[in-house]
Design a protein around this motif. Structure first.
Motif, PDB file in Angstrom:
ATOM      1  N   TYR A   1       0.900  -1.025  -0.073  1.00 40.17           N
ATOM      2  CA  TYR A   1       0.322   0.081   0.114  1.00 40.17           C
ATOM      3  C   TYR A   1       0.833   1.193  -0.024  1.00 40.17           C
ATOM      4  N   THR A   2       0.410   2.272  -0.686  1.00 38.90           N
ATOM      5  CA  THR A   2       1.144   3.624  -0.831  1.00 38.90           C
ATOM      6  C   THR A   2       0.131   4.563  -1.134  1.00 38.90           C
ATOM      7  N   ARG A   3       0.406   5.788  -0.662  1.00 41.39           N
ATOM      8  CA  ARG A   3      -0.763   6.846  -0.866  1.00 41.39           C
ATOM      9  C   ARG A   3      -0.923   7.016  -2.486  1.00 41.39           C
ATOM     10  N   THR A   4      -0.050   6.908  -3.433  1.00 46.34           N
ATOM     11  CA  THR A   4      -0.085   6.896  -4.669  1.00 46.34           C
ATOM     12  C   THR A   4       0.123   5.697  -5.270  1.00 46.34           C
ATOM     13  N   LYS A   5      -0.999   5.038  -5.815  1.00 51.15           N
ATOM     14  CA  LYS A   5      -1.094   3.595  -6.599  1.00 51.15           C
ATOM     15  C   LYS A   5       0.007   3.589  -7.616  1.00 51.15           C
ATOM     16  N   SER A   6       0.180   4.508  -8.392  1.00 55.97           N
ATOM     17  CA  SER A   6       1.064   4.552  -9.733  1.00 55.97           C
ATOM     18  C   SER A   6       2.591   4.278  -9.225  1.00 55.97           C
ATOM     19  N   LYS A   7       3.046   4.481  -7.930  1.00 55.40           N
ATOM     20  CA  LYS A   7       4.452   4.548  -7.491  1.00 55.40           C
ATOM     21  C   LYS A   7       4.423   2.944  -7.102  1.00 55.40           C
ATOM     22  N   ALA A   8       3.682   2.241  -6.987  1.00 50.54           N
ATOM     23  CA  ALA A   8       3.521   0.814  -6.748  1.00 50.54           C
ATOM     24  C   ALA A   8       3.642  -0.102  -8.036  1.00 50.54           C
TER      25      ALA A   8
ATOM     26  N   GLY B   1       4.494  -8.818  -8.661  1.00 56.44           N
ATOM     27  CA  GLY B   1       3.641  -9.979  -7.995  1.00 56.44           C
ATOM     28  C   GLY B   1       3.215  -9.394  -6.728  1.00 56.44           C
ATOM     29  N   ALA B   2       3.100  -8.365  -6.284  1.00 54.42           N
ATOM     30  CA  ALA B   2       2.876  -7.816  -5.219  1.00 54.42           C
ATOM     31  C   ALA B   2       1.318  -7.552  -5.441  1.00 54.42           C
ATOM     32  N   THR B   3       0.530  -7.597  -4.141  1.00 54.13           N
ATOM     33  CA  THR B   3      -0.917  -7.557  -4.193  1.00 54.13           C
ATOM     34  C   THR B   3      -1.273  -6.045  -3.630  1.00 54.13           C
ATOM     35  N   TRP B   4      -1.972  -5.517  -4.544  1.00 53.92           N
ATOM     36  CA  TRP B   4      -2.266  -4.099  -4.060  1.00 53.92           C
ATOM     37  C   TRP B   4      -3.473  -4.245  -2.960  1.00 53.92           C
ATOM     38  N   LYS B   5      -3.469  -3.324  -1.905  1.00 53.36           N
ATOM     39  CA  LYS B   5      -4.041  -3.159  -0.858  1.00 53.36           C
ATOM     40  C   LYS B   5      -4.925  -1.656  -0.940  1.00 53.36           C
ATOM     41  N   GLU B   6      -6.136  -1.619  -0.609  1.00 51.47           N
ATOM     42  CA  GLU B   6      -6.745  -0.059  -0.877  1.00 51.47           C
ATOM     43  C   GLU B   6      -6.374   0.567   0.358  1.00 51.47           C
TER      44      GLU B   6
END
Length: 290
Positions: free
Chosen positions: A32-39, A46-51
Motif C-alpha cells: 500500500y502507498t498513497r499513490t498507487k502508480s508508485k507501486a 507480483g505484489a498484491t495491492w491493498k486499498e
C-alpha cells in the motif's frame, strides 16, 4: 522462503528496492502507498495491492514500513485506521523509517498491550544498498522478535544489529546521521579543493578513498558530485528531517552538536534555493558557487 505474508508500506527511493528484494526472495507481499502508480513496478513483480492501511494490516502477518516523516509514522501506526488498530494478534511490525526514538518507544508500548511485536529498524546504505540488499539495519526491540524477523532483515541487508530495547534502533540511526552530516561537509570541501588546485578530482579519489579519509560518502557520493549527478539516493529534505530529529534527541540527552548544526544550516540554505528534492551530494553546490 517463509509462509509469512508481508505487508509493505512505502515505495520511495529505498522502499521500492527493499520490497522488490522481498518479492524476489519468494515472500508473498501486500503493498500500500498513497499513490498507487508508485507501486506499479512492484505489482508487476507480483505484489498484491491493498486499498488502505487497514486492509493491508488485516491481510498480513508481518508489516514493514518506510515512510517519510515521524508524522507519517504516527498516522500509519497510531491512527484510527492504522496498523495497531487492525493488525492480527501476534503480528510483527517493523518500522524502517528514520524517526524519533521517543515515538518508537511509544508505539512499542501501545503495541505490547495489543499482543503485537514491534521493532524499530532504520537503515543506512542509500539507494545502492537498498537495491543490492546490503543495507545496514539498526534494530531496537525484544530479542525474540528480532530473531523471528532476522530472515526478513537478511533479504534487505547485511550488517544487521540488535542495539537494545525499543528506540535503540532510532538512537543508533541518529549516531549514523550525525557522523554523515559533518563528513559530507568534508567530502564537499575536499572535492572543491582538488578542483581549485587544478587536480583531476577522480584521480584524487583513487588516492584518498583507501586511506584514513575513506568513508561511504567519499566512495559513493563524491563520484556523483564530480559527475554533476544530483539525482537522489537520499533526498535533502529527508536528511534535513533526520538532522532535526538528531539535534532534538541530542538536546534531550544534554549534548551539543556543533558539526551537526552547521551541516543542517547549509542544507537548509540549499533547500530554500530549490534543492530539497536533490540528493544529499548536491551540498557541493554550496561550495562551488563561493
Amino acid at each position: 522462503m517463509s509462509a509469512k505474508t508481508i505487508g509493505f508500506i512505502g515505495t520511495g527511493v529505498m522502499g521500492s528496492s527493499m520490497a522488490a528484494n522481498l518479492l524476489q526472495a519468494g515472500y508473498a507481499l501486500n503493498i500500500y502507498t498513497r499513490t498507487k502508480s508508485k507501486a506499479k513496478s512492484l505489482i508487476e513483480l507480483g505484489a498484491t495491492w491493498k486499498e488502505s492501511v487497514k486492509e493491508l494490516a488485516e491481510a498480513s502477518d508481518v508489516m514493514v514500513t518506510i515512510v517519510g516523516y515521524p508524522s507519517d509514522v504516527e498516522e500509519v501506526y497510531l491512527g484510527k485506521d492504522g496498523l495497531l488498530e487492525h493488525a492480527k494478534p501476534g503480528a510483527y511490525l517493523i518500522d524502517m523509517t528514520t524517526s524519533k526514538p521517543s515515538l518508537a518507544q511509544r508505539i512499542f508500548q501501545k503495541a505490547h498491550m495489543k499482543n503485537l511485536h514491534v521493532l524499530d529498524a532504520p537503515v543506512s546504505g542509500g539507494d545502492v544498498g537498498a537495491r543490492n540488499g546490503t543495507l545496514a539495519i539498526m534494530v531496537g526491540g525484544e530479542t525474540e522478535a528480532f530473531q523471528e524477523m532476522l530472515p526478513i532483515f537478511q533479504v534487505m541487508g547485511e550488517n544487521i544489529q540488535l542495539q537494545g530495547p525499543a528506540g535503540s534502533g532510532q538512537h543508533t540511526k541518529m549516531s549514523n546521521q550525525i557522523t554523515i552530516a559533518s563528513n559530507m561537509i568534508g567530502v564537499c570541501e575536499a572535492i572543491t579543493y582538488a578542483q581549485k588546485a587544478g587536480l583531476n578530482p577522480s584521480k584524487v579519489l583513487d588516492s584518498i578513498t583507501t586511506g584514513a579519509a575513506g568513508s561511504w560518502s567519499l566512495n559513493n557520493l563524491a563520484p556523483r558530485m564530480i559527475a554533476g549527478n544530483y539525482e537522489p539516493g537520499f533526498y535533502i529534505k529527508h536528511f534535513i528531517k533526520d538532522m532535526k530529529i538528531a539535534i532534538e534527541s541530542a538536546q534531550e540527552l544534554g549534548l551539543t552538536t556543533p558539526g551537526l548544526e552547521l551541516s543542517l544550516s547549509l542544507y537548509e540554505k540549499l533547500a530554500s534555493e530549490g534543492e530539497e528534492n536533490s540528493g544529499t551530494q548536491a551540498l557541493i553546490k554550496f561550495f562551488q558557487t563561493k
